[in-house]
Design an enzyme around this catalytic site. Structure first.
Site, short mmCIF file in Angstrom:
data_model
loop_
_atom_site.label_atom_id
_atom_site.label_comp_id
_atom_site.label_asym_id
_atom_site.label_seq_id
_atom_site.Cartn_x
_atom_site.Cartn_y
_atom_site.Cartn_z
N GLY A 130 0.83 -1.20 0.00
CA GLY A 130 0.00 0.00 0.00
C GLY A 130 0.86 1.25 0.00
O GLY A 130 2.01 1.25 -0.46
N CYS A 179 2.65 6.59 13.08
CA CYS A 179 3.16 7.88 12.60
C CYS A 179 2.98 8.95 13.68
O CYS A 179 3.86 9.79 13.89
CB CYS A 179 2.46 8.28 11.31
SG CYS A 179 0.66 8.24 11.40
N ASN A 237 2.74 11.93 7.49
CA ASN A 237 2.58 10.72 8.30
C ASN A 237 3.32 9.55 7.68
O ASN A 237 3.94 8.73 8.38
CB ASN A 237 1.10 10.39 8.48
CG ASN A 237 0.32 10.37 7.17
OD1 ASN A 237 0.55 11.17 6.27
ND2 ASN A 237 -0.61 9.44 7.05
#
Length: 286
Positions: A14, A125, A265
């Site tokens: 991803g 994150c 992030n």
């Protein structure tokens, strides 16, 4: 003796996994040997175009005899036993999911642990953004309560990240309690569809007693260390101290070419992961 180039596998194709594969292509110490994801995913096709071997078997495609480092950017709940198995086989497990297990590490807080540990937890994150600030705050006062509110652009959070929001909150709260040294912590998170997409933001609030002088300077020094070390778009601003309440606003903008600026992030956790793996590589001589 010269450094040994370590063979790496990325689990997850991803947003995080693909950015990791691209970062590994630029690392002097690591080479991406495998990207493992879901059958038919666009991410695997893109990874193949980068020149990486690909597999749709997920973490089960990873052979500990063939890799030195595994970056897990998949699902927090999918395979905790397999992570432990790989770490036990001598592979460096760098866990970017908010899963359980592993040593909590942030590069400028306790990055030296990457030299000897075999299972690193990067928490989240939000954790990577907040922990450098909380480490400084905890050295200037005794926190009684910590609240962390993270806001990320919806476009910068993929399918697994959305599934794992409960785990994100739990893992970040645990890391905040550990670093701040307080039993009370609350983490809140939001994904915003706002356009233009805003940079990743983390608001830190701490209730404490007396605060020793030099807090603002200490936080700015910590921010400079993060910027110089791995995340050039990291800023800690609006540091206020009033009646035992400390607030700090952290923003992270992505600076790596090809990554949207709002994806701070992604940048902060992936850059931290690669830096820690490179630190580990430096201790393993050819």
């Amino acid at each position: 003796m010269s450094r040994r180039i370590l063979r790496a596998a990325v689990v997850g194709a991803g947003l995080l996994g693909l950015d990791l594969a691209e970062r590994l292509a630029q690392s002097p110490d690591l080479v991406c040997g495998l990207v493992a994801g879901r059958l038919g995913s666009a991410g695997l096709r893109r990874a193949a175009r980068l020149g990486c071997a690909v597999s749709d078997a997920g973490i089960d495609a990873v052979d500990p005899a063939e890799v030195d480092v595994v970056f897990d950017a998949s699902d927090a709940t999918a395979h905790p036993a397999r992570r432990a198995e790989l770490a036990g086989a001598g592979v460096l497990m760098v866990d970017l999911t908010p899963g359980t297990g592993g040593v909590v590490v942030a590069p400028t807080v306790n990055g030296h642990l990457a030299e000897t540990a075999r299972h690193l937890s990067l928490v989240s994150c939000g954790g990577q953004a907040a922990l450098p600030v909380l480490d400084v705050i905890a050295r200037h006062c005794a926190p009684r309560y910590v609240e962390v509110v993270t806001t990320a652009a919806a476009a910068s959070v993929g399918r697994a990240g959305r599934r794992n929001l409960d785990e994100y909150i739990a893992a970040t709260e645990a890391a905040v309690r550990q670093v701040a040294g307080t039993p009370q912590a609350k983490v809140l998170t939001a994904l915003t569809p706002a356009l233009p997409a805003p940079a990743f933001r983390v608001q830190v609030a701490v209730l404490a007693g007396d605060v020793e002088p030099g807090l603002a300077d200490g936080i700015e020094a910590a921010a400079r260390a993060v910027r110089a070390g791995f995340a050039p778009g990291y800023e800690a601003a609006r540091v206020t101290t009033e009646r035992g309440r400390i607030t700090v606003t952290v923003t992270v903008a992505a600076r790596r070419p090809g990554l949207p600026g709002h994806a701070g992030n992604v940048e902060i956790i992936n850059a931290a992961a690669v830096l820690l793996a490179q630190r580990h590589a430096a201790t393993r001589k050819a």
